[in-house]
Design an enzyme around this catalytic site. Structure first.
Site, PDB file in Angstrom:
ATOM      1  CG  HIS A   1     -20.775 -47.144  70.934  1.00  0.00           C
ATOM      2  ND1 HIS A   1     -19.816 -47.456  70.002  1.00  0.00           N
ATOM      3  CD2 HIS A   1     -20.119 -46.571  71.967  1.00  0.00           C
ATOM      4  CE1 HIS A   1     -18.625 -47.105  70.451  1.00  0.00           C
ATOM      5  NE2 HIS A   1     -18.779 -46.578  71.644  1.00  0.00           N
TER       6      HIS A   1
ATOM      7  CG  ASP B   1     -10.055 -37.299  71.582  1.00  0.00           C
ATOM      8  OD1 ASP B   1      -9.514 -36.924  70.534  1.00  0.00           O
ATOM      9  OD2 ASP B   1     -11.268 -37.584  71.664  1.00  0.00           O
TER      10      ASP B   1
ATOM     11  CG  HIS C   1     -15.600 -43.187  82.249  1.00  0.00           C
ATOM     12  ND1 HIS C   1     -14.301 -43.402  82.627  1.00  0.00           N
ATOM     13  CD2 HIS C   1     -15.585 -43.058  80.890  1.00  0.00           C
ATOM     14  CE1 HIS C   1     -13.522 -43.400  81.556  1.00  0.00           C
ATOM     15  NE2 HIS C   1     -14.275 -43.204  80.481  1.00  0.00           N
TER      16      HIS C   1
END
Length: 418
Positions: free
Chosen positions: A17, A363, A106
């Site tokens: 980002h 996704d 993650h």
């Protein structure tokens, strides 16, 4: 680190980002025509928002060449490539709950352990946004490989979850023993693969089942993984740097550096472990293949192979060195870690447990968008090996001819003095 390659070096930059992502390429041969139009097709194949079974993040992923070319020709100097993050939403990650808890599976926790600080939004450098630089660099590498040697690189989805394009059986445990698979990799091209959107599996029956399979996980706020098969055709023999930079080792390194990868196999792979050596061995035969344009092969100084193999269980590489046959391998991708279901986790200090439902766009299956990433990393491996081999051949060509030659004898091959 963030640099890949030896003769053709690629350094990527950027987080999920931040304002932009991209790369610097050092070692691209000079004198090649190159514009953004050569790079953009692969960027578009990789971009998000392609279908109902990919993330809805709306990024155009327009690539800009910042340096290293003039009047559309490479100068041999570092090439800078940039892609703006136009649809960044760090606010999706800026809440107290996500600040307290690492997301399951993650890299939040491991990045904090390594650096003592981490990106507060998205996955930072562990995000798949980082792969934009790889795909841009790979497109440039591919253009050179195609022009100089006619090398073709094509990847496709070979499985999603338990749905396989070529299901293994006790009789055919490996695709290397499947005549239908071997015939397909000789001719498959990207135009054909892209006809089978959204999953990019070049079989209508398998593609339909895979699409339904992914949609079911999406509708349940879940995710699923799969595998990508890649074939590289017209590779000259002799590429690869034993012992530690064998060509298959470099390919494995490249593929397992892609986010979400969990496995790599080449040629017969793990299924080949179930085949006896009498069947698995690849007999040599005379080669009739032509690698690249006549002038290109002669100009670049790498000879065409005189031999090839009757079968190809080796996957085009023996002893860590390409043998001229098609190189093919498979890469496994895990289910996407970001799902919208509530999951238990612990605070960063480990003092309390909690429940986290991930926000943001993601996704349900990363495999269809991984196709150009796999192709690009394969191109970076091959061009790096090729440039190293070209340097070796050119250095050898500057020496006087040897006074000894290899000649056949009754017992095999012997050294004869001229």
């Amino acid at each position: 680190m963030s640099t890949f390659g030896h003769a053709f070096k690629v350094t990527t930059y950027g987080e999920s980002h931040c304002r932009s992502v991209g790369c610097i390429i050092d070692g691209c041969p000079p004198g090649m025509e190159l514009t953004e139009a050569d790079i953009q097709p692969q960027m578009t194949r990789r971009r998000p928002g392609q279908s109902a079974i990919t993330t809805p993040r709306n990024e155009k992923d327009r690539v800009e060449i910042q340096s290293g070319t003039e009047f559309g020709v490479t100068l041999g100097t570092p090439i800078g490539l940039r892609v703006l993050n136009e649809d960044q939403r760090p606010k999706d990650y800026g809440n107290k709950t996500m600040d307290l808890y690492p997301r399951p599976s993650h890299a939040d926790w491991t990045y904090l352990e390594k650096y003592g600080v981490k990106a507060s939004s998205g996955g930072g450098r562990s995000s798949a946004r980082e792969t934009i630089g790889r795909v841009a660099a790979g497109a440039i590498a591919e253009k050179y490989l195609k022009l100089a040697y006619g090398i073709e690189i094509v990847a496709f989805t070979s499985s999603i979850g338990a749905v396989h394009m070529f299901p293994p059986t006790p009789e055919i445990p490996s695709p290397s023993q499947n005549p239908e698979f071997l015939k397909m990799i000789e001719t498959i091209d990207r135009e054909t693969v892209d006809k089978f959107l959204p999953v990019r599996c070049p079989s209508q029956e398998a593609s339909d089942r895979m699409t339904e399979y992914i949609a079911d996980f999406r509708d349940r706020n879940d995710s699923i993984g799969g595998t990508v098969t890649c074939v590289i055709r017209n590779v000259p023999s002799g590429l690869g740097e034993p012992c530690f930079d064998k060509l298959e080792a470099s390919l494995a390194h490249a593929m397992l550096s892609i986010p979400a990868t969990k496995g790599f196999e080449i040629g017969s792979g793990f299924g080949g472990c179930e085949i006896p050596g009498s069947i698995h061995n690849d007999p040599f035969i005379k080669s009739t293949a032509v690698h690249g344009p006549e002038t290109g092969a002669a100009r670049n100084g790498i000879p065409r192979p005189k031999l090839t193999t009757k079968t190809n269980n080796s996957g085009g590489i023996q002893g860590g060195i390409s043998n001229g046959a098609p190189i093919y391998f498979r890469v496994g991708f895990k289910p996407a870690a970001t799902i919208s279901q509530e999951q238990t986790t612990a605070t960063y200090d480990g003092e309390s447990e909690g429940v986290l439902a991930a926000k943001g766009r993601h996704d349900p299956c990363v495999v269809p968008r991984a196709i150009p990433i796999v192709e690009s990393m394969a191109a970076l491996v091959v061009i790096d090996a090729l440039l190293q081999q070209m340097g070796r051949h050119e250095a050898r060509r500057q020496l006087p001819p040897l006074k000894q030659t290899l000649e056949p004898s009754d017992n095999g091959v012997s050294m004869q003095t001229e």
